[in-house]
Motif scaffolding. Structure first.
Motif, short mmCIF file in Angstrom:
data_model
loop_
_atom_site.label_atom_id
_atom_site.label_comp_id
_atom_site.label_asym_id
_atom_site.label_seq_id
_atom_site.Cartn_x
_atom_site.Cartn_y
_atom_site.Cartn_z
N VAL A 58 -40.58 97.29 -32.92
CA VAL A 58 -40.83 95.74 -33.03
C VAL A 58 -42.50 95.92 -32.81
N ARG A 59 -43.04 95.63 -33.64
CA ARG A 59 -44.03 94.91 -34.53
C ARG A 59 -44.58 93.51 -33.84
N PHE A 60 -46.37 93.60 -33.67
CA PHE A 60 -46.60 91.98 -33.63
C PHE A 60 -47.74 91.52 -35.21
N CYS A 61 -46.79 90.86 -35.47
CA CYS A 61 -47.89 90.32 -36.90
C CYS A 61 -49.19 89.40 -36.12
N ASN A 62 -50.34 89.10 -35.99
CA ASN A 62 -51.28 88.15 -35.08
C ASN A 62 -51.50 87.33 -36.87
N GLU A 63 -51.54 87.53 -37.85
CA GLU A 63 -51.06 86.43 -38.91
C GLU A 63 -50.56 85.53 -38.89
N CYS A 64 -49.85 86.17 -38.66
CA CYS A 64 -47.68 85.09 -38.68
C CYS A 64 -47.33 84.45 -37.31
N GLU A 65 -48.24 85.77 -36.50
CA GLU A 65 -47.43 84.78 -34.77
C GLU A 65 -45.61 84.80 -34.38
N LYS A 66 -45.18 86.22 -34.88
CA LYS A 66 -44.32 86.10 -34.93
C LYS A 66 -44.33 88.07 -34.65
N GLU A 67 -42.91 88.91 -34.14
CA GLU A 67 -42.11 90.05 -34.24
C GLU A 67 -42.03 90.54 -35.44
N VAL A 68 -41.76 91.60 -35.63
CA VAL A 68 -41.70 92.13 -37.26
C VAL A 68 -40.36 93.33 -36.68
N HIS A 69 -39.12 93.14 -37.13
CA HIS A 69 -39.11 94.41 -36.74
C HIS A 69 -38.32 95.09 -38.14
N ARG A 70 -38.20 96.93 -37.52
CA ARG A 70 -38.25 97.39 -38.32
C ARG A 70 -36.55 98.35 -38.51
N CYS A 71 -35.64 97.86 -39.49
CA CYS A 71 -34.54 98.59 -40.50
C CYS A 71 -34.41 99.32 -40.84
N VAL A 83 -39.21 91.29 -41.07
CA VAL A 83 -38.83 92.96 -40.86
C VAL A 83 -39.18 93.47 -41.34
N ALA A 84 -38.98 95.06 -41.76
CA ALA A 84 -39.98 95.76 -42.43
C ALA A 84 -38.45 96.93 -43.09
N ILE A 85 -38.67 97.13 -43.82
CA ILE A 85 -37.94 97.98 -44.79
C ILE A 85 -38.15 99.10 -45.37
N PRO A 86 -38.25 100.60 -45.81
CA PRO A 86 -38.49 101.49 -46.81
C PRO A 86 -38.49 101.19 -47.57
N SER A 87 -39.74 101.45 -48.33
CA SER A 87 -39.87 100.38 -50.15
C SER A 87 -38.80 101.33 -50.79
N PRO A 88 -38.48 100.36 -52.00
CA PRO A 88 -37.56 101.20 -52.93
C PRO A 88 -38.39 102.44 -53.83
N TYR A 89 -39.97 101.88 -54.33
CA TYR A 89 -40.67 102.62 -55.04
C TYR A 89 -41.63 103.61 -55.42
N PRO A 90 -41.79 104.50 -55.70
CA PRO A 90 -41.66 105.90 -55.19
C PRO A 90 -43.45 105.39 -54.50
N ARG A 140 -43.65 100.35 -46.01
CA ARG A 140 -42.59 99.56 -45.52
C ARG A 140 -42.61 98.20 -46.73
N LEU A 141 -41.52 97.16 -46.69
CA LEU A 141 -41.90 96.31 -46.94
C LEU A 141 -41.64 95.63 -45.96
N LEU A 142 -42.31 94.27 -46.07
CA LEU A 142 -42.24 93.23 -44.62
C LEU A 142 -41.93 91.68 -45.47
N GLY A 143 -41.33 90.58 -44.68
CA GLY A 143 -41.12 89.54 -44.85
C GLY A 143 -40.03 89.38 -44.10
N SER A 144 -39.87 87.92 -44.58
CA SER A 144 -37.91 87.29 -43.62
C SER A 144 -37.45 87.51 -45.03
N MET A 145 -36.02 87.95 -44.61
CA MET A 145 -34.73 88.15 -45.93
C MET A 145 -33.88 87.24 -45.55
#
Length: 84
Positions: free
Chosen positions: A30-43, A59-66, A75-80
């Motif tokens: 878990v890390r904290f985004c100061n811009e969004c003021e939200k916790e980001v959870h690595r999955c 969430v933060a998930i591994p990018s499927p892109y090479p 890692r891609l970050l955001g809400s899903m």
């Protein structure tokens, strides 16, 4: 290398922040985004991602892109959300 089996979800909001730049919280996944003021959870697994979607967490998930071999996998970050 992680591969997610969930195919029926998409980013409701994709963040441009980088996982490595987020503030550490004392929890390794878990890390904290100061811009969004939200916790980001690595999955790292489908189960973690599904739980995070159910709880509407960022969430933060591994990018499927090479990526370039010299750089760590991005890692891609955001809400899903579940795709309807």
């Amino acid at each position: 290398e992680m591969t997610f089996q969930l195919r029926n979800c998409e980013f409701a909001f994709e963040c441009s922040a980088k996982w490595e730049k987020l503030a550490e919280t004392g929890k390794s996944n878990v890390r904290f985004c100061n811009e969004c003021e939200k916790e980001v959870h690595r999955c790292d697994t489908d189960a973690e991602l599904l739980q995070a979607i159910r709880l509407n967490l960022c969430v933060a998930i591994p990018s499927p892109y090479p990526t370039d071999e010299k750089e760590p996998a991005r890692r891609l970050l955001g809400s899903m959300r579940i795709r309807s």
